[in-house]
Design a protein around this motif. Structure first.
Motif, PDB file in Angstrom:
ATOM      1  N   GLU A 111       0.767  -1.251  -0.047  1.00 48.21           N
ATOM      2  CA  GLU A 111       0.022  -0.061   0.006  1.00 48.21           C
ATOM      3  C   GLU A 111       0.970   1.057  -0.045  1.00 48.21           C
ATOM      4  OE1 GLU A 111      -2.770   0.906  -0.550  1.00 48.21           O
ATOM      5  OE2 GLU A 111      -3.116   2.789   0.369  1.00 48.21           O
ATOM      6  N   ASN A 112       0.683   1.977  -0.805  1.00 43.87           N
ATOM      7  CA  ASN A 112       1.604   3.256  -1.071  1.00 43.87           C
ATOM      8  C   ASN A 112       0.904   4.459  -0.317  1.00 43.87           C
ATOM      9  OD1 ASN A 112       3.401   2.594  -3.412  1.00 43.87           O
ATOM     10  ND2 ASN A 112       1.378   1.844  -4.268  1.00 43.87           N
ATOM     11  N   ARG A 113       1.783   5.152   0.368  1.00 45.43           N
ATOM     12  CA  ARG A 113       1.226   6.101   1.332  1.00 45.43           C
ATOM     13  C   ARG A 113       2.306   7.264   1.407  1.00 45.43           C
ATOM     14  NH1 ARG A 113      -4.206   5.770   3.607  1.00 45.43           N
ATOM     15  NH2 ARG A 113      -4.744   3.937   2.678  1.00 45.43           N
ATOM     16  N   THR A 114       1.938   8.538   1.693  1.00 38.66           N
ATOM     17  CA  THR A 114       3.055   9.560   1.878  1.00 38.66           C
ATOM     18  C   THR A 114       3.382   9.701   3.290  1.00 38.66           C
ATOM     19  OG1 THR A 114       1.032  11.126   2.479  1.00 38.66           O
ATOM     20  CG2 THR A 114       1.721  10.914  -0.057  1.00 38.66           C
ATOM     21  N   TRP A 115       2.818   8.916   4.136  1.00 36.80           N
ATOM     22  CA  TRP A 115       3.181   8.964   5.677  1.00 36.80           C
ATOM     23  C   TRP A 115       3.725   7.483   6.096  1.00 36.80           C
ATOM     24  CZ3 TRP A 115      -0.572   6.500   8.796  1.00 36.80           C
ATOM     25  CH2 TRP A 115      -1.800   6.177   7.988  1.00 36.80           C
ATOM     26  N   LYS A 116       4.521   7.611   6.936  1.00 42.37           N
ATOM     27  CA  LYS A 116       5.401   6.262   7.545  1.00 42.37           C
ATOM     28  C   LYS A 116       4.283   5.636   8.399  1.00 42.37           C
ATOM     29  CE  LYS A 116       9.465   4.737   9.880  1.00 42.37           C
ATOM     30  NZ  LYS A 116      10.684   5.385  10.287  1.00 42.37           N
ATOM     31  N   LEU A 117       4.338   4.533   8.224  1.00 39.62           N
ATOM     32  CA  LEU A 117       3.643   3.536   9.289  1.00 39.62           C
ATOM     33  C   LEU A 117       3.784   3.779  10.696  1.00 39.62           C
ATOM     34  CD1 LEU A 117       1.355   1.177   9.322  1.00 39.62           C
ATOM     35  CD2 LEU A 117       3.558  -0.382   9.501  1.00 39.62           C
ATOM     36  N   PRO A 118       2.804   4.192  11.388  1.00 39.69           N
ATOM     37  CA  PRO A 118       3.269   4.261  12.772  1.00 39.69           C
ATOM     38  C   PRO A 118       3.494   2.877  13.386  1.00 39.69           C
ATOM     39  CG  PRO A 118       0.974   5.110  12.347  1.00 39.69           C
ATOM     40  CD  PRO A 118       1.455   4.617  11.158  1.00 39.69           C
TER      41      PRO A 118
ATOM     42  N   CYS B 194       7.265  -1.707   6.588  1.00 37.84           N
ATOM     43  CA  CYS B 194       7.124  -0.248   5.980  1.00 37.84           C
ATOM     44  C   CYS B 194       8.423   0.252   5.584  1.00 37.84           C
ATOM     45  CB  CYS B 194       6.534   0.773   6.813  1.00 37.84           C
ATOM     46  SG  CYS B 194       6.498   2.683   6.374  1.00 37.84           S
ATOM     47  N   HIS B 195       8.879   0.785   4.387  1.00 32.11           N
ATOM     48  CA  HIS B 195      10.141   1.384   3.806  1.00 32.11           C
ATOM     49  C   HIS B 195       9.676   2.216   2.955  1.00 32.11           C
ATOM     50  CE1 HIS B 195       9.124  -1.978   0.915  1.00 32.11           C
ATOM     51  NE2 HIS B 195       9.528  -1.189  -0.001  1.00 32.11           N
ATOM     52  N   TRP B 196      10.634   3.259   2.829  1.00 28.79           N
ATOM     53  CA  TRP B 196      10.565   4.410   1.868  1.00 28.79           C
ATOM     54  C   TRP B 196      11.172   3.934   0.527  1.00 28.79           C
ATOM     55  CZ3 TRP B 196       8.527   8.903   0.955  1.00 28.79           C
ATOM     56  CH2 TRP B 196       9.019   9.622  -0.098  1.00 28.79           C
TER      57      TRP B 196
ATOM     58  N   ALA C 277       7.383   7.330  -2.246  1.00 31.80           N
ATOM     59  CA  ALA C 277       6.409   6.881  -1.264  1.00 31.80           C
ATOM     60  C   ALA C 277       6.706   5.980  -0.171  1.00 31.80           C
ATOM     61  CB  ALA C 277       5.112   6.218  -2.027  1.00 31.80           C
ATOM     62  N   TYR C 278       6.169   5.990   0.942  1.00 30.86           N
ATOM     63  CA  TYR C 278       6.259   4.826   1.579  1.00 30.86           C
ATOM     64  C   TYR C 278       5.326   3.587   1.244  1.00 30.86           C
ATOM     65  CZ  TYR C 278       8.173   7.949   5.321  1.00 30.86           C
ATOM     66  OH  TYR C 278       9.082   8.797   6.014  1.00 30.86           O
ATOM     67  N   HIS C 279       6.000   2.501   1.393  1.00 30.21           N
ATOM     68  CA  HIS C 279       5.523   1.207   0.959  1.00 30.21           C
ATOM     69  C   HIS C 279       5.189   0.543   2.228  1.00 30.21           C
ATOM     70  CE1 HIS C 279       7.353   1.354  -3.098  1.00 30.21           C
ATOM     71  NE2 HIS C 279       6.839   2.348  -2.979  1.00 30.21           N
ATOM     72  N   TRP C 280       3.931   0.126   2.548  1.00 26.14           N
ATOM     73  CA  TRP C 280       3.458  -0.802   3.613  1.00 26.14           C
ATOM     74  C   TRP C 280       3.202  -2.066   3.096  1.00 26.14           C
ATOM     75  CZ3 TRP C 280      -0.989   2.203   6.524  1.00 26.14           C
ATOM     76  CH2 TRP C 280      -0.504   3.690   6.791  1.00 26.14           C
ATOM     77  N   THR C 281       3.990  -3.058   3.502  1.00 27.11           N
ATOM     78  CA  THR C 281       3.856  -4.228   2.976  1.00 27.11           C
ATOM     79  C   THR C 281       2.941  -5.220   3.647  1.00 27.11           C
ATOM     80  OG1 THR C 281       5.693  -4.952   4.292  1.00 27.11           O
ATOM     81  CG2 THR C 281       6.243  -4.502   2.152  1.00 27.11           C
ATOM     82  N   LEU C 282       2.060  -5.921   2.712  1.00 26.63           N
ATOM     83  CA  LEU C 282       1.008  -6.764   3.394  1.00 26.63           C
ATOM     84  C   LEU C 282       1.155  -8.221   3.281  1.00 26.63           C
ATOM     85  CD1 LEU C 282      -1.876  -4.383   1.667  1.00 26.63           C
ATOM     86  CD2 LEU C 282      -0.908  -4.286   3.916  1.00 26.63           C
ATOM     87  N   ASP C 283       0.595  -9.009   4.021  1.00 23.81           N
ATOM     88  CA  ASP C 283       0.448 -10.298   4.131  1.00 23.81           C
ATOM     89  C   ASP C 283      -0.827 -10.981   4.746  1.00 23.81           C
ATOM     90  OD1 ASP C 283       1.567 -12.794   3.331  1.00 23.81           O
ATOM     91  OD2 ASP C 283       3.096 -12.733   4.959  1.00 23.81           O
ATOM     92  N   ASP C 284      -0.718 -12.188   4.441  1.00 26.31           N
ATOM     93  CA  ASP C 284      -2.127 -13.004   4.923  1.00 26.31           C
ATOM     94  C   ASP C 284      -3.267 -12.235   4.573  1.00 26.31           C
ATOM     95  OD1 ASP C 284      -0.507 -14.823   6.347  1.00 26.31           O
ATOM     96  OD2 ASP C 284      -0.095 -13.586   7.882  1.00 26.31           O
TER      97      ASP C 284
END
Length: 131
Positions: free
Chosen positions: A22-29, A71-73, A88-95
């Motif tokens: 998931e591409n986001r402009t903000w870092k995953l808390p 999460c990584h930039w 963008a920040y990339h939030w990685t997803l699984d399951d």
């Protein structure tokens, strides 16, 4: 359990295809790293998107569940191709799991808490899944 609203067709690509970022402009808390979330298809289409497919027409509903694993930039987006955006920040997803029936819910910006009725409707469809 928290939910995250994602515009279509991206929510559909997560639950029906192999989109695992998931591409986001903000870092995953940090508190959300490793947590299970609900995937909510927003009420609006991302008009810049160029993909379409099955069930991408579902709007304003919880359509699946996923675990956020990292999460990584990314400067150039190539690390998560073909789904990663540049700058963008990339939030990685699984399951990732699709719900058999979308659960109507009103979304919000950022992480949000669904109503008890929406959570119950999701739980009924996800028998055996530990939240």
């Amino acid at each position: 359990m928290k939910a995250l609203t994602i515009r279509q067709p991206w929510a559909g690509a997560i639950v029906h295809q192999d989109k695992r970022v998931e591409n986001r402009t903000w870092k995953l808390p940090a508190r959300h790293h490793g947590t299970r979330i609900l995937i909510h298809a927003g009420a609006q289409l991302d008009k810049n998107a160029k993909i379409y497919g099955p069930n991408f027409g579902v709007y304003g509903a919880i359509v699946g569940v996923a675990t956020i694993t990292g999460c990584h930039w990314s400067d150039d987006g190539t690390c998560c191709s073909p789904w990663g955006f540049q700058q963008a920040y990339h939030w990685t997803l699984d399951d990732v799991a699709v719900l058999p029936e979308p659960v109507t819910a009103r979304g919000a910006l950022g992480f949000w808490t669904p109503t008890a009725d929406a959570l119950n409707a999701v739980t009924v469809q996800q028998t055996g899944v530990t939240w």
